[in-house]
Design an enzyme around this catalytic site. Structure first.
Site, mmCIF file in Angstrom:
data_model
loop_
_atom_site.group_PDB
_atom_site.id
_atom_site.type_symbol
_atom_site.label_atom_id
_atom_site.label_comp_id
_atom_site.label_asym_id
_atom_site.label_seq_id
_atom_site.Cartn_x
_atom_site.Cartn_y
_atom_site.Cartn_z
ATOM 1 N N TYR A 182 15.439 -8.316 11.860
ATOM 2 C CA TYR A 182 16.440 -8.953 11.002
ATOM 3 C C TYR A 182 17.765 -9.174 11.729
ATOM 4 O O TYR A 182 18.806 -9.327 11.088
ATOM 5 C CB TYR A 182 16.617 -8.117 9.735
ATOM 6 C CG TYR A 182 15.474 -8.285 8.755
ATOM 7 C CD1 TYR A 182 15.127 -9.552 8.269
ATOM 8 C CD2 TYR A 182 14.721 -7.197 8.321
ATOM 9 C CE1 TYR A 182 14.088 -9.727 7.371
ATOM 10 C CE2 TYR A 182 13.676 -7.363 7.420
ATOM 11 C CZ TYR A 182 13.362 -8.624 6.949
ATOM 12 O OH TYR A 182 12.337 -8.798 6.055
ATOM 13 N N GLU A 191 9.423 -12.918 16.122
ATOM 14 C CA GLU A 191 9.099 -11.826 15.206
ATOM 15 C C GLU A 191 7.730 -11.216 15.525
ATOM 16 O O GLU A 191 7.580 -10.000 15.544
ATOM 17 C CB GLU A 191 9.159 -12.326 13.757
ATOM 18 C CG GLU A 191 10.577 -12.717 13.348
ATOM 19 C CD GLU A 191 10.668 -13.393 11.985
ATOM 20 O OE1 GLU A 191 9.655 -13.432 11.242
ATOM 21 O OE2 GLU A 191 11.766 -13.888 11.651
ATOM 22 N N HIS A 213 7.589 -11.190 3.546
ATOM 23 C CA HIS A 213 8.438 -11.977 4.437
ATOM 24 C C HIS A 213 7.524 -12.903 5.233
ATOM 25 O O HIS A 213 6.450 -12.494 5.654
ATOM 26 C CB HIS A 213 9.194 -11.061 5.406
ATOM 27 C CG HIS A 213 9.792 -11.795 6.578
ATOM 28 N ND1 HIS A 213 11.036 -12.381 6.522
ATOM 29 C CD2 HIS A 213 9.303 -12.058 7.811
ATOM 30 C CE1 HIS A 213 11.280 -12.971 7.692
ATOM 31 N NE2 HIS A 213 10.250 -12.792 8.496
ATOM 32 N N LYS A 259 5.997 -6.104 2.367
ATOM 33 C CA LYS A 259 7.033 -5.070 2.369
ATOM 34 C C LYS A 259 6.525 -3.817 1.650
ATOM 35 O O LYS A 259 5.522 -3.858 0.932
ATOM 36 C CB LYS A 259 8.304 -5.650 1.725
ATOM 37 C CG LYS A 259 8.870 -6.835 2.524
ATOM 38 C CD LYS A 259 10.205 -7.324 1.993
ATOM 39 C CE LYS A 259 10.672 -8.519 2.827
ATOM 40 N NZ LYS A 259 12.002 -9.005 2.397
ATOM 41 N N ASN A 270 11.289 -7.835 -2.349
ATOM 42 C CA ASN A 270 10.731 -9.136 -2.750
ATOM 43 C C ASN A 270 9.357 -9.383 -2.115
ATOM 44 O O ASN A 270 8.995 -10.507 -1.798
ATOM 45 C CB ASN A 270 11.731 -10.278 -2.466
ATOM 46 C CG ASN A 270 12.009 -10.454 -0.987
ATOM 47 O OD1 ASN A 270 11.603 -9.640 -0.153
ATOM 48 N ND2 ASN A 270 12.681 -11.530 -0.634
HETATM 49 P P1 CMP Z 1 13.178 -12.006 3.950
HETATM 50 O O1 CMP Z 1 12.359 -13.223 3.851
HETATM 51 O O2 CMP Z 1 12.532 -10.758 4.405
HETATM 52 O O3 CMP Z 1 14.452 -12.302 4.895
HETATM 53 C C1 CMP Z 1 15.669 -11.607 4.783
HETATM 54 C C2 CMP Z 1 15.702 -10.702 3.583
HETATM 55 O O4 CMP Z 1 16.970 -10.233 3.184
HETATM 56 C C3 CMP Z 1 15.202 -11.456 2.377
HETATM 57 O O5 CMP Z 1 13.819 -11.683 2.492
HETATM 58 C C4 CMP Z 1 15.623 -10.523 1.246
HETATM 59 O O6 CMP Z 1 14.660 -9.518 0.977
HETATM 60 C C5 CMP Z 1 16.849 -9.818 1.813
HETATM 61 N N1 CMP Z 1 18.057 -10.136 1.062
HETATM 62 C C6 CMP Z 1 18.721 -9.278 0.295
HETATM 63 N N2 CMP Z 1 19.791 -9.856 -0.257
HETATM 64 C C7 CMP Z 1 19.802 -11.131 0.164
HETATM 65 C C8 CMP Z 1 20.658 -12.244 -0.066
HETATM 66 N N3 CMP Z 1 21.721 -12.163 -0.851
HETATM 67 N N4 CMP Z 1 20.347 -13.410 0.537
HETATM 68 C C9 CMP Z 1 19.256 -13.496 1.367
HETATM 69 N N5 CMP Z 1 18.422 -12.469 1.604
HETATM 70 C C10 CMP Z 1 18.697 -11.306 1.020
#
Ligand code: CMP
Length: 150
Positions: free
Chosen positions: A54, A131, A120, A14, A117
């Site tokens: 997403y 994806e 992904h 990211k 975070n």
């Molecule tokens: P990712 O693995 O990219 O998949 C969905 C993303 O949504 C997740 O990582 C997080 O970065 C983001 N996200 C933000 N808030 C939440 C939440 N409360 N629960 C799950 N995913 C979240």
């Protein structure tokens, strides 16, 4: 499924990871684990691509924050291949919420924020295929490795 069969997964770093200069360190972890980087490209995600990627999260309270984050700067797109690559990558990246991510995992070592975070990785063979097709053409995954052993 998952009995040592070779799988391909879709992974991306990211914008927070790219901005913080963590690409090399994270790619090194993936390679050291023995997984193959089948394709890799820096890319600025469009809103349309982010919304497609997403799509399963449409309507959730964090959706807009997530789309804004992943389109905020360049991302490093990857297709990673190896035995059980999907489950192996998911374990290497750690829990979605970095507060819960174990030290030693990528999020557990580099992240504090659930939106920013770091990384992904697809959660199933179906999501991996769906994806990776948003960002890579099949020939991009094949042509680089034509005639390469192993
Ligand atoms: P990712 O693995 O990219 O998949 C969905 C993303 O949504 C997740 O990582 C997080 O970065 C983001 N996200 C933000 N808030 C939440 C939440 N409360 N629960 C799950 N995913 C979240």
């Amino acid at each position: 499924m998952g009995m040592g069969g070779v799988e391909r997964t879709f992974v991306f770093l990211k914008p927070d990871a790219v901005r913080r200069g963590l690409m090399g360190e994270i790619v090194a972890r993936i390679e050291r684990r023995g997984l193959k980087i089948r394709a890799m490209r820096l890319h600025r995600m469009t809103r349309e691509e982010a919304e497609r990627l997403y799509e399963p999260h449409v309507g959730k309270e964090f959706f807009e924050r997530l789309v804004r984050h992943v389109t905020s700067g360049p991302v490093l797109l990857m297709v990673v291949e190896g035995p059980n690559a999907i489950r192996v990558l998911r374990r290497m990246i750690g829990a979605t919420d970095p507060v819960e991510a174990e030290p030693g995992t990528i999020r557990g070592d580099f992240a504090l924020d659930i939106t920013a975070n770091i990384i992904h990785a697809a959660d199933s063979p179906e999501s991996a295929e769906r994806e990776m097709r948003i960002f890579f053409k099949e020939e991009e995954l094949e042509v680089l490795w034509e005639g390469v052993e192993g």
